[in-house]
Design an enzyme around this catalytic site. Structure first.
Site, PDB file in Angstrom:
ATOM      1  N   GLY A   1       6.887  15.006 -44.407  1.00 57.47           N
ATOM      2  CA  GLY A   1       7.926  14.416 -43.422  1.00 57.47           C
ATOM      3  C   GLY A   1       7.419  13.769 -42.336  1.00 57.47           C
TER       4      GLY A   1
ATOM      5  N   GLY B   1       8.417  12.368 -38.949  1.00 55.98           N
ATOM      6  CA  GLY B   1      10.085  12.733 -38.862  1.00 55.98           C
ATOM      7  C   GLY B   1      10.245  13.802 -37.895  1.00 55.98           C
TER       8      GLY B   1
ATOM      9  N   GLY C   1      13.210  22.264 -47.342  1.00 59.70           N
ATOM     10  CA  GLY C   1      14.163  22.161 -46.302  1.00 59.70           C
ATOM     11  C   GLY C   1      15.051  20.860 -46.415  1.00 59.70           C
ATOM     12  CB  THR C   2      14.581  17.487 -47.798  1.00 59.92           C
ATOM     13  OG1 THR C   2      13.057  17.630 -47.101  1.00 59.92           O
ATOM     14  CG2 THR C   2      14.898  16.226 -47.447  1.00 59.92           C
ATOM     15  CB  THR C   3      20.037  18.214 -46.981  1.00 55.20           C
ATOM     16  OG1 THR C   3      19.795  17.200 -45.836  1.00 55.20           O
ATOM     17  CG2 THR C   3      19.921  19.669 -46.034  1.00 55.20           C
TER      18      THR C   3
ATOM     19  N   PRO D   1      19.306  24.679 -47.455  1.00 59.07           N
ATOM     20  CG  PRO D   1      21.646  24.798 -47.462  1.00 59.07           C
ATOM     21  CD  PRO D   1      20.256  25.672 -48.134  1.00 59.07           C
TER      22      PRO D   1
ATOM     23  CG  MET E   1      14.609  26.195 -43.700  1.00 56.46           C
ATOM     24  SD  MET E   1      14.068  27.209 -45.244  1.00 56.46           S
ATOM     25  CE  MET E   1      14.069  26.014 -46.229  1.00 56.46           C
TER      26      MET E   1
ATOM     27  CG  HIS F   1      24.077  17.422 -38.401  1.00 51.29           C
ATOM     28  ND1 HIS F   1      25.183  17.800 -38.921  1.00 51.29           N
ATOM     29  CD2 HIS F   1      23.204  18.011 -38.639  1.00 51.29           C
ATOM     30  CE1 HIS F   1      25.128  18.853 -39.556  1.00 51.29           C
ATOM     31  NE2 HIS F   1      23.775  19.196 -39.144  1.00 51.29           N
TER      32      HIS F   1
ATOM     33  CE  LYS G   1      22.778  16.348 -42.252  1.00 48.97           C
ATOM     34  NZ  LYS G   1      21.723  16.458 -42.896  1.00 48.97           N
TER      35      LYS G   1
ATOM     36  N   GLY H   1      24.274  19.949 -45.338  1.00 54.73           N
ATOM     37  CA  GLY H   1      23.998  20.387 -46.859  1.00 54.73           C
ATOM     38  C   GLY H   1      24.411  21.979 -46.460  1.00 54.73           C
TER      39      GLY H   1
HETATM   40  N1  LIG Z   1      16.916  23.374 -44.263  1.00 55.52           N
HETATM   41  C1  LIG Z   1      16.935  23.152 -42.715  1.00 55.52           C
HETATM   42  O1  LIG Z   1      16.936  24.077 -42.112  1.00 55.52           O
HETATM   43  C2  LIG Z   1      16.876  22.137 -42.025  1.00 55.52           C
HETATM   44  C3  LIG Z   1      16.988  20.842 -42.893  1.00 55.52           C
HETATM   45  N2  LIG Z   1      16.807  19.699 -42.233  1.00 55.52           N
HETATM   46  C4  LIG Z   1      16.866  18.376 -43.391  1.00 55.52           C
HETATM   47  O2  LIG Z   1      15.308  17.865 -43.371  1.00 55.52           O
HETATM   48  C5  LIG Z   1      15.431  16.634 -43.481  1.00 55.52           C
HETATM   49  C6  LIG Z   1      14.613  15.782 -42.575  1.00 55.52           C
HETATM   50  O3  LIG Z   1      15.318  15.842 -41.159  1.00 55.52           O
HETATM   51  P1  LIG Z   1      14.856  14.887 -39.974  1.00 55.52           P
HETATM   52  O4  LIG Z   1      13.537  15.427 -39.564  1.00 55.52           O
HETATM   53  O5  LIG Z   1      15.740  15.074 -38.793  1.00 55.52           O
HETATM   54  O6  LIG Z   1      14.796  13.737 -40.691  1.00 55.52           O
HETATM   55  P2  LIG Z   1      14.069  12.302 -40.192  1.00 55.52           P
HETATM   56  O7  LIG Z   1      14.630  10.953 -40.654  1.00 55.52           O
HETATM   57  O8  LIG Z   1      13.621  12.511 -38.387  1.00 55.52           O
HETATM   58  O9  LIG Z   1      12.411  12.308 -40.880  1.00 55.52           O
HETATM   59  C7  LIG Z   1      12.321  12.287 -42.319  1.00 55.52           C
HETATM   60  C8  LIG Z   1      10.954  11.798 -42.439  1.00 55.52           C
HETATM   61  O10 LIG Z   1      10.694  11.719 -43.785  1.00 55.52           O
HETATM   62  C9  LIG Z   1      10.056  10.470 -44.160  1.00 55.52           C
HETATM   63  N3  LIG Z   1      10.343   9.972 -45.655  1.00 55.52           N
HETATM   64  C10 LIG Z   1      11.231   9.147 -46.045  1.00 55.52           C
HETATM   65  N4  LIG Z   1      10.881   9.101 -47.462  1.00 55.52           N
HETATM   66  C11 LIG Z   1       9.941   9.965 -47.709  1.00 55.52           C
HETATM   67  C12 LIG Z   1       9.359  10.214 -48.922  1.00 55.52           C
HETATM   68  N5  LIG Z   1       9.616   9.806 -50.163  1.00 55.52           N
HETATM   69  N6  LIG Z   1       8.232  11.081 -48.900  1.00 55.52           N
HETATM   70  C13 LIG Z   1       7.929  11.709 -47.581  1.00 55.52           C
HETATM   71  N7  LIG Z   1       8.424  11.367 -46.423  1.00 55.52           N
HETATM   72  C14 LIG Z   1       9.307  10.474 -46.475  1.00 55.52           C
HETATM   73  C15 LIG Z   1      10.676   9.726 -43.340  1.00 55.52           C
HETATM   74  O11 LIG Z   1       9.836   8.305 -43.166  1.00 55.52           O
HETATM   75  P3  LIG Z   1      10.376   6.934 -42.693  1.00 55.52           P
HETATM   76  O12 LIG Z   1      11.405   7.162 -41.401  1.00 55.52           O
HETATM   77  O13 LIG Z   1       9.499   6.008 -42.619  1.00 55.52           O
HETATM   78  O14 LIG Z   1      11.577   6.720 -43.860  1.00 55.52           O
HETATM   79  C16 LIG Z   1      10.623  10.402 -41.812  1.00 55.52           C
HETATM   80  O15 LIG Z   1       9.372  10.346 -41.179  1.00 55.52           O
HETATM   81  C17 LIG Z   1      16.852  16.057 -43.759  1.00 55.52           C
HETATM   82  O16 LIG Z   1      17.493  16.292 -44.966  1.00 55.52           O
HETATM   83  C18 LIG Z   1      17.701  17.355 -42.867  1.00 55.52           C
HETATM   84  O17 LIG Z   1      19.018  17.428 -43.202  1.00 55.52           O
HETATM   85  C19 LIG Z   1      16.972  19.386 -40.972  1.00 55.52           C
HETATM   86  C20 LIG Z   1      16.882  20.472 -40.176  1.00 55.52           C
HETATM   87  C21 LIG Z   1      16.915  21.947 -40.638  1.00 55.52           C
HETATM   88  O1  LIG Z   2      19.678  16.862 -40.518  1.00 58.24           O
HETATM   89  C1  LIG Z   2      19.750  18.019 -39.639  1.00 58.24           C
HETATM   90  O2  LIG Z   2      19.597  17.970 -38.635  1.00 58.24           O
HETATM   91  C2  LIG Z   2      20.160  19.462 -40.229  1.00 58.24           C
HETATM   92  N1  LIG Z   2      20.496  19.494 -41.659  1.00 58.24           N
HETATM   93  C3  LIG Z   2      20.462  20.690 -42.228  1.00 58.24           C
HETATM   94  C4  LIG Z   2      22.229  20.423 -42.896  1.00 58.24           C
HETATM   95  O3  LIG Z   2      22.195  19.065 -43.452  1.00 58.24           O
HETATM   96  O4  LIG Z   2      22.825  21.375 -42.829  1.00 58.24           O
HETATM   97  C5  LIG Z   2      20.682  21.676 -41.542  1.00 58.24           C
HETATM   98  C6  LIG Z   2      21.164  21.558 -40.063  1.00 58.24           C
HETATM   99  O5  LIG Z   2      22.377  21.408 -40.097  1.00 58.24           O
HETATM  100  C7  LIG Z   2      20.230  20.552 -39.360  1.00 58.24           C
END
Ligand SMILES: NC(=O)C1=CN([C@@H]2O[C@H](COP(=O)(O)OP(=O)(O)OC[C@H]3O[C@@H](n4cnc5c(N)ncnc54)[C@H](OP(=O)(O)O)[C@@H]3O)[C@@H](O)[C@H]2O)C=CC1
Ligand SMILES: O=C(O)C1=N[C@H](C(=O)O)C[C@H](O)C1
Length: 275
Positions: A10, A13, A103-105, A127, A129, A162, A166, A171
């Site tokens: 990721g 990101g 962790g991705t939602t 969703p 961590m 958020h 987002k 999630g």
């Molecule tokens: N479980 C938890 O505790 C938490 C979960 N999250 C979730 O994590 C996810 C990521 O959040 P966040 O970092 O803020 O998002 P960002 O948009 O900042 O980062 C996502 C990254 O994933 C890349 N990406 C897109 N498609 C793919 C693919 N097919 N394979 C690999 N990488 C890919 C994107 O590239 P590009 O920009 O080039 O498309 C980007 O660099 C979200 O679903 C969010 O809800 C977030 C916080 C906490």
């Molecule tokens: O995208 C985020 O930032 C987050 N995503 C998760 C969610 O969809 O619940 C966890 C947290 O809220 C941060």
């Protein structure tokens, strides 16, 4: 003790980038200098914490992964990518027998679990961590199991805010809906109120300006039918550091499960917290 090789997917990101220094600071782990990235990412390399990471696009990853697996026995993947990538990434990990922390939602969550059950690997999927939020979810799960219909007749409002980039509804909020349903409140995930407007986030919600680009604020309000009783649960997170420790606990937990011979199993963060 040998280190657990970890691949953070990721980059570049936000959450993936936040994790890098936490992993480098923890001697239990070694970090693969590469990350699965999106199809539209322009760069091939990324510099983060004095480390150079190769960015691997979806079209290139099957050819690339065999060498990594050959040289990194016990590899665990961490996925903080994009809701649109969840299922294809899970299928990729399953195909190559790579245990992963998802962790991705978003995506199709049933298909996500099914791809593990049908595979020779395991995953921790959650969703959220942040361990304290996982603890709160465990309390909700306990209440739902032991006191079904406790809030029958109550109305529910779920608000979440958020960063504007987002892609999906929270999630975490969606997972909470399940507990409230079992506590007697009919409520669909479509009724979750999302805030993505930076101006309103600052002026109406009071979110600090330095966290408009990275925050997760949630409030759940329950009211009795006659309006005489109100419950409100709030968890407000600024930044993303709080997710790192839970993620790394999930990696250690998963590594242990694989060593014990577990295959085809899906674990939650509640399992990790209990473990
Ligand atoms: N479980 C938890 O505790 C938490 C979960 N999250 C979730 O994590 C996810 C990521 O959040 P966040 O970092 O803020 O998002 P960002 O948009 O900042 O980062 C996502 C990254 O994933 C890349 N990406 C897109 N498609 C793919 C693919 N097919 N394979 C690999 N990488 C890919 C994107 O590239 P590009 O920009 O080039 O498309 C980007 O660099 C979200 O679903 C969010 O809800 C977030 C916080 C906490
Ligand atoms: O995208 C985020 O930032 C987050 N995503 C998760 C969610 O969809 O619940 C966890 C947290 O809220 C941060």
């Amino acid at each position: 003790m040998s280190k657990i090789p970890v691949m953070v997917n990721g980059l570049p990101g936000n959450v993936a980038s936040t994790l890098i220094p936490h992993i480098l600071a923890d001697e239990k782990f070694s970090l693969i200098p590469a990350s699965l990235t999106g199809p539209d990412t322009l760069n091939d390399q990324l510099q983060c914490c004095n480390m150079n990471f190769s960015l691997i696009r979806p079209a290139d990853r099957d050819a690339w992964i065999s060498d990594v697996l050959l040289n990194n026995s016990g590899l665990i993947a961490i996925d903080y990518t994009h809701p649109s990538a969840v299922n294809a990434n899970a299928t990729f990990y399953a195909r190559h027998g790579i245990p992963f922390v998802m962790g991705t939602t978003g995506g199709d969550r049933d298909a996500l679990s099914e791809s593990i059950v049908q595979s020779a690997t395991c995953a921790v999927i959650a969703p959220n961590m942040a361990k304290q939020i996982v603890g709160f979810q465990a309390m909700m799960a306990h209440a739902a199991e032991n006191f079904p219909d406790l809030f029958k007749g109550y109305s529910l409002r779920i608000e979440e805010s958020h960063q504007s980039g987002k892609a999906d509804t929270s999630g975490t909020a969606k997972a909470m809906v399940g507990y409230f349903n079992r506590l007697g409140i009919p409520f669909g995930v479509d009724a979750i109120e999302m805030e993505r407007n930076p101006e309103r986030q600052e002026s109406v919600w009071g979110i600090p300006s330095e966290h408009i680009a990275g925050h997760a604020w949630h409030t759940y309000t329950l009211k009795s039918e006659d309006g005489s009783v109100c419950f409100r649960f709030t968890h407000n997170i600024n930044g993303r550091d709080v997710y790192a420790q839970g993620t790394l606990d999930a990696v250690s937990f998963l590594s242990q499960k694989i060593t014990q011979g577990c295959r085809g199993q899906v674990f939650s963060m509640i399992d990790v917290l209990k473990g």
